[in-house]
Structure formats: C-alpha cells, structure tokens
Design a protein around this motif. Structure first.
Motif, PDB file in Angstrom:
ATOM      1  N   GLY A  64      -2.429  -9.039 -14.748  1.00 52.15           N
ATOM      2  CA  GLY A  64      -2.690  -9.223 -13.321  1.00 52.15           C
ATOM      3  C   GLY A  64      -2.035  -8.153 -12.478  1.00 52.15           C
ATOM      4  N   LYS A  65      -0.790  -7.831 -12.801  1.00 52.40           N
ATOM      5  CA  LYS A  65      -0.074  -6.799 -12.049  1.00 52.40           C
ATOM      6  C   LYS A  65      -0.652  -5.417 -12.328  1.00 52.40           C
ATOM      7  CE  LYS A  65       4.221  -9.200 -11.289  1.00 52.40           C
ATOM      8  NZ  LYS A  65       5.673  -9.138 -11.339  1.00 52.40           N
ATOM      9  N   THR A  66      -1.128  -5.195 -13.548  1.00 49.77           N
ATOM     10  CA  THR A  66      -1.743  -3.917 -13.882  1.00 49.77           C
ATOM     11  C   THR A  66      -3.019  -3.717 -13.076  1.00 49.77           C
ATOM     12  OG1 THR A  66      -0.813  -4.044 -16.102  1.00 49.77           O
ATOM     13  CG2 THR A  66      -2.623  -2.506 -15.779  1.00 49.77           C
ATOM     14  N   VAL A  67      -3.833  -4.757 -12.979  1.00 47.93           N
ATOM     15  CA  VAL A  67      -5.074  -4.679 -12.203  1.00 47.93           C
ATOM     16  C   VAL A  67      -4.756  -4.483 -10.717  1.00 47.93           C
ATOM     17  CG1 VAL A  67      -7.096  -6.000 -11.452  1.00 47.93           C
ATOM     18  CG2 VAL A  67      -6.452  -5.971 -13.865  1.00 47.93           C
ATOM     19  N   THR A  68      -3.776  -5.221 -10.217  1.00 51.67           N
ATOM     20  CA  THR A  68      -3.400  -5.114  -8.805  1.00 51.67           C
ATOM     21  C   THR A  68      -2.905  -3.716  -8.467  1.00 51.67           C
ATOM     22  OG1 THR A  68      -2.815  -7.451  -8.724  1.00 51.67           O
ATOM     23  CG2 THR A  68      -1.904  -6.052  -6.996  1.00 51.67           C
ATOM     24  N   SER A  69      -2.024  -3.178  -9.305  1.00 56.51           N
ATOM     25  CA  SER A  69      -1.498  -1.842  -9.019  1.00 56.51           C
ATOM     26  C   SER A  69      -2.589  -0.778  -9.133  1.00 56.51           C
ATOM     27  CB  SER A  69      -0.323  -1.511  -9.935  1.00 56.51           C
ATOM     28  OG  SER A  69      -0.727  -1.469 -11.278  1.00 56.51           O
ATOM     29  N   SER A  70      -3.525  -0.963 -10.062  1.00 63.09           N
ATOM     30  CA  SER A  70      -4.649  -0.024 -10.169  1.00 63.09           C
ATOM     31  C   SER A  70      -5.530  -0.097  -8.931  1.00 63.09           C
ATOM     32  CB  SER A  70      -5.482  -0.326 -11.412  1.00 63.09           C
ATOM     33  OG  SER A  70      -4.717  -0.156 -12.569  1.00 63.09           O
ATOM     34  N   PHE A  71      -5.775  -1.307  -8.443  1.00 63.21           N
ATOM     35  CA  PHE A  71      -6.571  -1.488  -7.234  1.00 63.21           C
ATOM     36  C   PHE A  71      -5.918  -0.775  -6.052  1.00 63.21           C
ATOM     37  CE2 PHE A  71      -7.221  -3.731  -3.236  1.00 63.21           C
ATOM     38  CZ  PHE A  71      -8.593  -3.619  -3.103  1.00 63.21           C
ATOM     39  N   ILE A  72      -4.618  -0.989  -5.893  1.00 67.41           N
ATOM     40  CA  ILE A  72      -3.918  -0.404  -4.747  1.00 67.41           C
ATOM     41  C   ILE A  72      -3.882   1.115  -4.843  1.00 67.41           C
ATOM     42  CG2 ILE A  72      -1.645  -0.218  -3.643  1.00 67.41           C
ATOM     43  CD1 ILE A  72      -1.356  -3.242  -4.221  1.00 67.41           C
ATOM     44  N   ALA A  73      -3.660   1.633  -6.035  1.00 68.74           N
ATOM     45  CA  ALA A  73      -3.539   3.082  -6.189  1.00 68.74           C
ATOM     46  C   ALA A  73      -4.871   3.809  -6.146  1.00 68.74           C
ATOM     47  CB  ALA A  73      -2.833   3.403  -7.502  1.00 68.74           C
ATOM     48  N   LEU A  74      -5.944   3.185  -6.644  1.00 67.79           N
ATOM     49  CA  LEU A  74      -7.217   3.888  -6.777  1.00 67.79           C
ATOM     50  C   LEU A  74      -8.298   3.419  -5.808  1.00 67.79           C
ATOM     51  CD1 LEU A  74      -7.321   3.923 -10.677  1.00 67.79           C
ATOM     52  CD2 LEU A  74      -6.588   5.761  -9.160  1.00 67.79           C
ATOM     53  N   LEU A  75      -8.484   2.120  -5.710  1.00 68.32           N
ATOM     54  CA  LEU A  75      -9.602   1.616  -4.908  1.00 68.32           C
ATOM     55  C   LEU A  75      -9.293   1.505  -3.420  1.00 68.32           C
ATOM     56  CD1 LEU A  75     -11.192  -1.064  -7.225  1.00 68.32           C
ATOM     57  CD2 LEU A  75     -12.029   1.197  -6.670  1.00 68.32           C
ATOM     58  N   LEU A  76      -8.071   1.146  -3.069  1.00 69.55           N
ATOM     59  CA  LEU A  76      -7.736   0.991  -1.649  1.00 69.55           C
ATOM     60  C   LEU A  76      -8.019   2.266  -0.850  1.00 69.55           C
ATOM     61  CD1 LEU A  76      -6.630  -0.847   0.580  1.00 69.55           C
ATOM     62  CD2 LEU A  76      -4.359   0.044   0.034  1.00 69.55           C
ATOM     63  N   PRO A  77      -7.577   3.447  -1.319  1.00 65.38           N
ATOM     64  CA  PRO A  77      -7.914   4.660  -0.551  1.00 65.38           C
ATOM     65  C   PRO A  77      -9.422   4.874  -0.416  1.00 65.38           C
ATOM     66  CG  PRO A  77      -6.147   5.125  -2.083  1.00 65.38           C
ATOM     67  CD  PRO A  77      -6.646   3.749  -2.419  1.00 65.38           C
ATOM     68  N   LEU A  78     -10.173   4.602  -1.472  1.00 64.54           N
ATOM     69  CA  LEU A  78     -11.627   4.779  -1.382  1.00 64.54           C
ATOM     70  C   LEU A  78     -12.269   3.785  -0.432  1.00 64.54           C
ATOM     71  CD1 LEU A  78     -12.575   5.506  -5.088  1.00 64.54           C
ATOM     72  CD2 LEU A  78     -12.441   7.115  -3.188  1.00 64.54           C
ATOM     73  N   LEU A  79     -11.768   2.562  -0.417  1.00 64.92           N
ATOM     74  CA  LEU A  79     -12.324   1.551   0.481  1.00 64.92           C
ATOM     75  C   LEU A  79     -12.009   1.840   1.944  1.00 64.92           C
ATOM     76  CD1 LEU A  79     -11.636  -1.698  -1.555  1.00 64.92           C
ATOM     77  CD2 LEU A  79     -13.826  -0.541  -1.218  1.00 64.92           C
ATOM     78  N   LEU A  80     -10.947   2.600   2.194  1.00 65.01           N
ATOM     79  CA  LEU A  80     -10.593   2.909   3.573  1.00 65.01           C
ATOM     80  C   LEU A  80     -11.402   4.077   4.151  1.00 65.01           C
ATOM     81  CD1 LEU A  80      -6.755   2.291   3.663  1.00 65.01           C
ATOM     82  CD2 LEU A  80      -8.595   0.868   4.565  1.00 65.01           C
ATOM     83  N   PHE A  81     -12.144   4.789   3.308  1.00 65.61           N
ATOM     84  CA  PHE A  81     -13.023   5.845   3.832  1.00 65.61           C
ATOM     85  C   PHE A  81     -14.081   5.252   4.766  1.00 65.61           C
ATOM     86  CE2 PHE A  81     -16.839   8.393   3.890  1.00 65.61           C
ATOM     87  CZ  PHE A  81     -16.347   9.633   4.258  1.00 65.61           C
ATOM     88  N   PRO A  82     -14.875   4.259   4.316  1.00 70.12           N
ATOM     89  CA  PRO A  82     -15.881   3.715   5.241  1.00 70.12           C
ATOM     90  C   PRO A  82     -15.261   3.030   6.456  1.00 70.12           C
ATOM     91  CG  PRO A  82     -15.987   2.579   3.122  1.00 70.12           C
ATOM     92  CD  PRO A  82     -14.986   3.674   2.999  1.00 70.12           C
ATOM     93  N   VAL A  83     -14.062   2.476   6.302  1.00 71.07           N
ATOM     94  CA  VAL A  83     -13.388   1.864   7.453  1.00 71.07           C
ATOM     95  C   VAL A  83     -13.129   2.932   8.519  1.00 71.07           C
ATOM     96  CG1 VAL A  83     -11.260   0.738   8.230  1.00 71.07           C
ATOM     97  CG2 VAL A  83     -12.365  -0.013   6.119  1.00 71.07           C
ATOM     98  N   GLY A  84     -12.560   4.057   8.105  1.00 73.62           N
ATOM     99  CA  GLY A  84     -12.312   5.144   9.059  1.00 73.62           C
ATOM    100  C   GLY A  84     -13.595   5.714   9.631  1.00 73.62           C
TER     101      GLY A  84
END
Length: 140
Positions: A64-84
């Motif tokens: 669970g922590k591995t998936v969470t840390s991967s999400f935060i490190a990799l997907l969060l920046p990509l998801l914030l592109f359309p937000v910006g």
C-alpha cells in the motif's frame, strides 16, 4: 512485498544504506522497471536485526505504501498539468495556448514540489524495512 539487497553502510540512527546487486535483481519481480539498479537507498532496521556491511538482507516494502509513494512521485505531477491548464482558462478565458501550457507545466512543477515536501514529512514511514539477514546457505 519482500526483496533482497546488500548492506553498503550502517548508520548509528537505526538506518542503513543498501544496494541492489545483480544477484538481488535476478530474484526481484520488479527488476524490469527498477530505478535503483546499482544505486544505494536508505532502509530502516527492524528490532533485533543486526546486519554487517556486505550482508544480504531481506527488505519489506508494504504494498500500500509502495503504491501511494509511486502515485505521489509519478502521477500527481502529471495530474496537475490539466489542473494548471484549465485553471488558467477559467481565470482568464482569453489566454493563449502558450500561456495555458506554461501554467500546465507549472502544475507539474508544483506536483514535484508537493512530492518533495511529502517525502520530507512522511518519507521515514515509507522507507523499506530490513526484516532479517539472509544466510547465503539458505538463499534459493
């Protein structure tokens, strides 16, 4: 998820530095996508585990922590592109595409900043834990 690594240094604060060697990589299920091949990374020692430099150890990485840390490190920046990108369009509809894209990349940068802050605050709890020293005679 359990993986094997080799101890490269031991610190006084209950942390060690481990390296995934080629022998550890051959038994690892994620070796194809691994970004730590040949590099060192920190790990915590479980109670009662006393490794020496050069020992092969078993690391526990909570899924669970591995998936969470991967999400935060990799997907969060990509998801914030359309937000910006779309936030710029909402605030200033007459903005050019170049300005929207620039704010999209600003969103990506903010995602990396958030990931870095998260690592500084919660990184210790997401560190792999050394559960035991592997005897070379019992290795498969």
């Amino acid at each position: 998820m359990y993986e094997h690594a080799v101890v490269s240094s031991i610190e006084q604060n209950g942390k060690i530095t481990v390296t995934c060697g080629s022998s550890a990589c051959s038994s690892c299920k994620s070796s194809t996508f691994c970004s730590t091949k040949g590099r060192s990374f920190p790990a915590r020692l479980d109670q009662g585990v006393k490794p020496a430099i050069g020992d092969t150890v078993e690391l526990y990485l909570p899924p669970g922590k591995t998936v969470t840390s991967s999400f935060i490190a990799l997907l969060l920046p990509l998801l914030l592109f359309p937000v910006g990108f779309y936030l710029t369009q909402l605030v200033s509809p007459e903005s050019s595409e170049l300005v929207k894209v620039a704010f999209g990349f600003t969103g990506i940068a903010m995602g990396f900043v958030i990931a870095r802050i998260f690592t500084k605050i919660k990184g210790e709890s997401f560190m792999p834990t050394v559960t035991k020293v592997i005897d070379l005679g019992e290795q498969e």
